[in-house]
Design an enzyme around this catalytic site. Structure first.
Site, PDB file in Angstrom:
ATOM      1  N   THR A 148      -5.284  12.815   6.236  1.00 40.36           N
ATOM      2  CA  THR A 148      -3.917  12.911   6.764  1.00 40.36           C
ATOM      3  C   THR A 148      -3.823  14.047   7.783  1.00 40.36           C
ATOM      4  OG1 THR A 148      -3.017  12.058   4.687  1.00 40.36           O
ATOM      5  CG2 THR A 148      -1.486  13.191   6.166  1.00 40.36           C
TER       6      THR A 148
ATOM      7  N   LYS B 228       5.298   2.022  -2.746  1.00 37.29           N
ATOM      8  CA  LYS B 228       5.384   3.425  -3.148  1.00 37.29           C
ATOM      9  C   LYS B 228       5.705   3.478  -4.632  1.00 37.29           C
ATOM     10  CE  LYS B 228       4.779   7.339  -0.938  1.00 37.29           C
ATOM     11  NZ  LYS B 228       3.759   7.549   0.110  1.00 37.29           N
TER      12      LYS B 228
ATOM     13  N   LYS C 198       4.687   2.105   8.912  1.00 34.77           N
ATOM     14  CA  LYS C 198       3.527   2.847   9.422  1.00 34.77           C
ATOM     15  C   LYS C 198       2.239   2.024   9.346  1.00 34.77           C
ATOM     16  CE  LYS C 198       3.932   6.343   6.669  1.00 34.77           C
ATOM     17  NZ  LYS C 198       3.745   7.650   5.990  1.00 34.77           N
TER      18      LYS C 198
ATOM     19  N   LYS D  14       0.854  -1.185   0.000  1.00 33.55           N
ATOM     20  CA  LYS D  14       0.000   0.000   0.000  1.00 33.55           C
ATOM     21  C   LYS D  14       0.885   1.228   0.000  1.00 33.55           C
ATOM     22  CE  LYS D  14      -4.078   1.856   0.104  1.00 33.55           C
ATOM     23  NZ  LYS D  14      -3.568   2.869  -0.829  1.00 33.55           N
TER      24      LYS D  14
ATOM     25  N   ASN E  93      -2.152  19.909   0.581  1.00 32.51           N
ATOM     26  CA  ASN E  93      -3.433  19.372   1.031  1.00 32.51           C
ATOM     27  C   ASN E  93      -3.407  18.949   2.498  1.00 32.51           C
ATOM     28  OD1 ASN E  93      -6.189  18.065   0.530  1.00 32.51           O
ATOM     29  ND2 ASN E  93      -4.980  16.330   1.216  1.00 32.51           N
TER      30      ASN E  93
ATOM     31  N   SER F 203      -7.591   5.286   3.437  1.00 33.44           N
ATOM     32  CA  SER F 203      -7.430   4.480   2.230  1.00 33.44           C
ATOM     33  C   SER F 203      -7.834   3.031   2.501  1.00 33.44           C
ATOM     34  CB  SER F 203      -5.986   4.521   1.735  1.00 33.44           C
ATOM     35  OG  SER F 203      -5.732   5.678   0.981  1.00 33.44           O
TER      36      SER F 203
END
Length: 432
Positions: free
Chosen positions: A193, A109, A97, A73, A224, A362
């Protein structure tokens, strides 16, 4: 104060944080061997037909660091400084994480080396679709689930999701998260986030018996995540005295309201171009304009790092006056800088806990896509806060109990879970 990022050093620095974790947890040698390099690293070339008819080719990458606990992810970033080592480092942090907040994911990633500001909207769409065509063989809802990151957003994820559907000749909304709600994206994802980071700050402030209205913040970055963190922190009562973006910084001792500032930034593009009043939008009268890096030296209670990695390092850490740091960006404080801060008694609320709000929502989006459900935004936000509250409390309590830093506690929590999964999968001769 800024310096050119060395991604080789970034990756080495990231892995170096594992040494004391392995020792403290008495980790099996097999676990150490598996976690010192990614399980898959793919380099691709993305061909884009430009609007003027020229063909340009952009290098791209997708890295899956570890998938012991579930499918990979992680986001996709479009940036001129992206390279394989940066993407590898980011995928490593994602693995940690996800484990820290107990999600059934591994770390992944992706990135493309490109300046998206130089592309038209159609060129950007062609790039996004070309990237998905290039990595389609290694992704999917049970293997690797991309999401937005630097310079990508819900619109870009929508293009990517549509391209993937064309490739597999079906509808696979769970293959990509961070999509627009109309395409199966989760409500609450855009602010997730920032919301999660604020929850971590609240947990820390409560343990320190610190009230929001008595706590000053300076925020590096105004993208953002930083904007939504700032907006929600302002609503909670924290006093934001400094903000910066890539062009400069602003400061006001009386406090800044992020909402009108974002309205002006949307029109003027840079914080440094803000004026006291712009049409019907006004901000504080005594706003002072600063150089971008001056924000890092402000004497505030909490310095919030929400730009890019490697922002506080051994060359500038001596100028940091904040009483605590909060990492919303990935890896903004180097290990040497953190050691110096630790000697001064300045805590760092680490990225592997503080910026998990995005991946948590997510995960919620992925679950909704797999089950065909649509959750109301208030349910998403409630479940996000519950997850951060429970997992974040474990980290803070562990740090206190074991007399270690918050980062050490978070890494021990995450690596402990990954190590257990590796050993329980078998093929370790002397493990129980």
């Amino acid at each position: 104060m800024s310096r050119q990022m060395d991604h080789a050093n970034l990756f080495d620095d990231a892995r170096s944080r594992l040494e004391d974790v392995f020792e403290a947890l008495d980790v099996h040698d097999d676990v150490i061997e598996r976690l010192m390099q990614p399980s898959l690293s793919l380099q691709v070339s993305v061909s884009v037909r430009m609007d003027d008819g020229r063909l340009r080719v952009f290098p791209g990458w997708r890295v899956q660091y570890d998938t012991t606990l579930g499918p990979a992810k992680g986001g996709i970033r479009f940036h001129p400084d992206v390279d394989q080592l940066e993407v590898t480092t980011l995928s490593f942090w994602m693995a940690v994480k996800c484990a820290v907040v107990d999600l059934p994911y591994g770390g992944g990633k992706g990135g493309v080396k490109v300046d998206p500001k130089q592309l038209s909207r159609l060129e950007l769409e062609r790039l996004a679709r070309g990237y998905i065509r290039a990595i389609a063989d290694v992704m999917g809802p049970r293997r690797d689930i991309p999401a937005p990151d630097v310079n990508t957003n819900a619109t870009v994820m929508g293009w990517m999701a549509d391209e993937y559907d064309h490739i597999v000749r079906g509808k696979e909304p769970a293959a990509i998260t961070g999509k627009p709600p109309a395409l199966g994206g989760s409500l609450g994802r855009v602010a997730a986030t920032g919301r999660g980071a604020l929850q971590v700050l609240d947990l820390w402030a409560k343990r320190e018996q610190r009230k929001p209205e008595d706590t000053t913040l300076a925020i590096q970055g105004f993208g953002n995540a930083a904007y939504h963190f700032a907006r929600l922190a302002h609503e909670r009562g924290y006093r934001i005295v400094g903000l910066s973006d890539s062009g400069g910084a602003i400061y006001s001792d009386e406090g800044l309201d992020p909402e009108p500032i974002m309205q002006q930034k949307t029109r003027n593009q840079r914080l440094h171009d803000l004026v006291y009043c712009d049409e019907s939008v006004c901000i504080a009268e005594d706003v002072e304009h600063l150089d971008r890096d001056d924000l890092l030296t402000l004497d505030v209670d909490v310095l919030v790092l929400a730009a890019l990695e490697d922002q506080v390092h051994d060359d500038n850490v001596g100028q940091v006056k904040a009483k605590a740091l909060l990492e919303i960006a990935n890896g903004p404080v180097t290990s040497k800088a953190e050691a110096a801060l630790d000697e001064r008694g300045v805590p760092v609320l680490p990225d592997v806990l503080a910026n998990t709000g995005g991946v948590i929502v997510s995960y919620f989006e992925w679950v909704q896509n797999l089950t065909g459900e649509r959750w109301p935004e208030e349910i998403v936000n409630e479940r996000l806060v519950e997850r951060i509250e429970s997992q974040g409390r474990l980290v803070l309590e562990r740090a206190e109990k074991e007399s270690i830093s918050y980062r050490q506690a978070a890494y021990r929590q995450g690596i402990e879970r990954i190590a257990r999964g590796i050993l329980q999968r078998g093929n370790c001769q002397d493990s129980e």
